[in-house]
Design an enzyme around this catalytic site. Structure first.
Site, mmCIF file in Angstrom:
data_model
loop_
_atom_site.group_PDB
_atom_site.id
_atom_site.type_symbol
_atom_site.label_atom_id
_atom_site.label_comp_id
_atom_site.label_asym_id
_atom_site.label_seq_id
_atom_site.Cartn_x
_atom_site.Cartn_y
_atom_site.Cartn_z
ATOM 1 N N LYS A 16 0.830 -1.218 0.000
ATOM 2 C CA LYS A 16 0.000 0.000 0.000
ATOM 3 C C LYS A 16 0.856 1.258 0.000
ATOM 4 O O LYS A 16 0.470 2.283 -0.536
ATOM 5 C CB LYS A 16 -0.907 0.015 1.239
ATOM 6 C CG LYS A 16 -1.922 -1.101 1.258
ATOM 7 C CD LYS A 16 -2.764 -1.056 2.512
ATOM 8 C CE LYS A 16 -2.032 -1.435 3.782
ATOM 9 N NZ LYS A 16 -1.568 -2.815 3.849
ATOM 10 N N GLY A 40 4.002 -0.978 8.700
ATOM 11 C CA GLY A 40 5.298 -0.575 8.160
ATOM 12 C C GLY A 40 5.142 -0.375 6.665
ATOM 13 O O GLY A 40 4.876 -1.317 5.942
HETATM 14 P P1 IMP Z 1 -0.639 -6.572 16.455
HETATM 15 O O1 IMP Z 1 -1.317 -5.671 15.477
HETATM 16 O O2 IMP Z 1 0.781 -6.157 16.746
HETATM 17 O O3 IMP Z 1 -1.454 -6.791 17.691
HETATM 18 O O4 IMP Z 1 -0.498 -8.025 15.767
HETATM 19 C C1 IMP Z 1 -1.643 -8.834 15.493
HETATM 20 C C2 IMP Z 1 -1.469 -9.574 14.177
HETATM 21 O O5 IMP Z 1 -1.488 -8.643 13.104
HETATM 22 C C3 IMP Z 1 -0.134 -10.295 14.048
HETATM 23 O O6 IMP Z 1 -0.330 -11.466 13.278
HETATM 24 C C4 IMP Z 1 0.727 -9.319 13.276
HETATM 25 O O7 IMP Z 1 1.776 -9.955 12.581
HETATM 26 C C5 IMP Z 1 -0.302 -8.747 12.328
HETATM 27 N N1 IMP Z 1 0.031 -7.405 11.852
HETATM 28 C C6 IMP Z 1 -0.100 -6.230 12.515
HETATM 29 N N2 IMP Z 1 0.279 -5.203 11.756
HETATM 30 C C7 IMP Z 1 0.638 -5.714 10.562
HETATM 31 C C8 IMP Z 1 1.093 -5.144 9.339
HETATM 32 O O8 IMP Z 1 1.240 -3.926 9.185
HETATM 33 N N3 IMP Z 1 1.361 -6.026 8.334
HETATM 34 C C9 IMP Z 1 1.180 -7.368 8.458
HETATM 35 N N4 IMP Z 1 0.755 -7.952 9.581
HETATM 36 C C10 IMP Z 1 0.478 -7.136 10.627
#
Ligand code: IMP
Length: 429
Positions: A16, A40
């Site tokens: 994105k 990110g």
């Molecule tokens: P959290 O958002 O850190 O609580 O993570 C929850 C889930 O979302 C995990 O599986 C992370 O790897 C995934 N996740 C969170 N943000 C991203 C992102 O920007 N890209 C891909 N996976 C994400």
């Protein structure tokens, strides 16, 4: 077309950042509405290569105002660092970045709780460890600290005392961890107040007024539909709403103010963290895609899980987001494969399933039904014209459109802005 959303249509990391950087050339405002620095976004443009977590990617175009809406959660340390880095590298943000006073803060105790909770789970979610889940938990529990609270530092103290008494009790008594010192957090809040003050504003009003004036607002999604707290593969999801409803609540937008919704899909699939992933390739092909594409997390550096495109999940993603058009990224990664697979349905207990199941446990019991495509004999990398793509690549794209049920308007064939095919100009449509 004044307002359009650019949303992650899979499990995040669809590219994105590149797409928004490309489209923001026509934007007046680029707005983040959900998530935090778990996101990110990597951008390569004439100013260099940037990895952004909180600042909207659109700020590289000098006419844009980047805003972070009330639906996002903000770690002030990360934001301040990102602003400093960008300013040092020549991106002037003075008067060009605004954070909603209603956004919740990701506090130092949130990342502590995130890691302790992950370690205690029988099956870890694989969070980014950035404290995102605990920050949204506090928001729902009404013990969160918001950006506006930094502006009234005296009134903040009793609220911080209450929140930290609660959290430190959990850290110590439930997890046997080290409590976080209140005085250190409060001192840090005072520093944040001074540093963030120039960027705090009434984002919702600014966006609303811009829309009334017919200005172009790009809604910059983070994460992806299948990580949505409600619509994703719960419990293996993030704690916010990266879907179109999240754009409304996360910026105070009205649904009828959104003119178009672009779903960004990668030409294959990736996922970081745990949870069902039916088309996952745990073999040498997966390893090859991962290495060719550099599929390692921008935020955590973790190797991403890699698999074939899943059109059952894609159609579901269309259903929850109502895409008016699609963007396909990283087509060039498939250039060197002899054959490519595309999942068109699932099989469950001998039946064909075309609707994405609502339960992660049921999903785990499904197996993918594949269509096979021959690879293409010349590269798509760097292409800027659809008709110049090899026949095999065009056939793959056409089949994706058929299976998902929407046209693909933009195809990204490389990380740089110019490596883009505008199949149809949806921006001026
Ligand atoms: P959290 O958002 O850190 O609580 O993570 C929850 C889930 O979302 C995990 O599986 C992370 O790897 C995934 N996740 C969170 N943000 C991203 C992102 O920007 N890209 C891909 N996976 C994400």
């Amino acid at each position: 077309m004044p307002t359009y959303a650019v949303l992650g249509a899979q499990w995040g990391d669809e590219g994105k950042g590149k797409v928004v950087d490309f489209l923001a050339r026509d934007a007046d405002i680029v707005a983040r509405f959900s998530g935090g620095d778990n996101a990110g976004h990597t951008v390569m443009n004439p100013m260099g290569t940037f990895k952004l977590h909180l600042v909207p990617v659109g700020v590289f175009w000098p006419q844009t105002l980047g805003v972070i809406g009330n639906g996002a959660v903000v770690n002030p340390d990360v934001l301040i660092q990102e602003i400093d880095d960008l300013q040092r590298r020549g991106v002037d943000l003075d008067g060009r970045l605004m954070v909603s006073e209603r956004s919740h803060l990701v506090m130092p105790y949130h990342s502590v709780l995130d890691e302790l909770a992950e370690a205690a789970r029988s099956e870890a979610i694989g969070t980014t460890g950035r404290g995102i889940g605990p920050a949204y938990t506090d928001k729902a529990a009404r013990i969160g600290i918001r950006v506006a609270d930094l502006l009234d530092i005296e009134a903040l103290l009793p609220r911080l005392e209450d929140a930290m008494a609660h959290h430190n009790a959990i850290i110590e008594k439930v997890y046997g961890g080290e409590p976080v010192p209140l005085d250190k957090v409060y001192d840090r809040c005072k520093e944040w107040a001074a540093l963030m003050m120039p960027y705090v504003g009434s984002v919702e009003h600014v966006v609303y007024d811009a829309l009334q004036e017919g200005r172009v607002v790009v809604l910059e999604g983070a994460q992806g539909a299948l990580l949505d707290l409600d619509h994703g593969t719960y419990p293996f999801v993030t704690s916010s709403h990266p879907t179109i409803g999240g754009a409304c609540t996360g910026l105070g937008l009205l649904p009828n103010q959104i003119d178009a919704v672009m779903g960004v899909f990668k030409a294959y699939s990736t996922r970081v963290g745990s949870g069902p992933f039916l088309t996952e390739l745990k073999d040498a092909t997966g390893e090859r895609i991962r290495n060719l594409a550099g599929e390692f997390g921008t935020t955590t550096g973790r190797a991403r899980r890699v698999g074939w495109f899943d059109s059952v999940a894609a159609r579901y993603s269309l259903r929850v987001n109502g895409y008016t058009s699609l963007v396909l990224t990283r087509l060039d990664v498939l250039d060197s494969f002899d054959s490519i697979r595309l999942c068109s349905a699932y099989e469950l207990d001998g039946d064909i399933v075309t609707d994405f199941p609502g339960s992660a446990a049921v999903l785990e019991r499904c197996t993918p039904v594949y269509e096979d495509f021959p690879g293409w004999d010349s590269p798509t990398a760097g292409a800027t014209d659809f008709d110049s793509l090899p026949e095999g690549a065009r056939a793959y794209v056409r089949r994706l459109e058929e299976l998902i049920g929407r046209p693909i308007d933009i195809i990204s064939t490389g990380p740089h802005r110019h490596e883009t095919i505008e199949v149809r100009s949806m921006v001026s449509a």
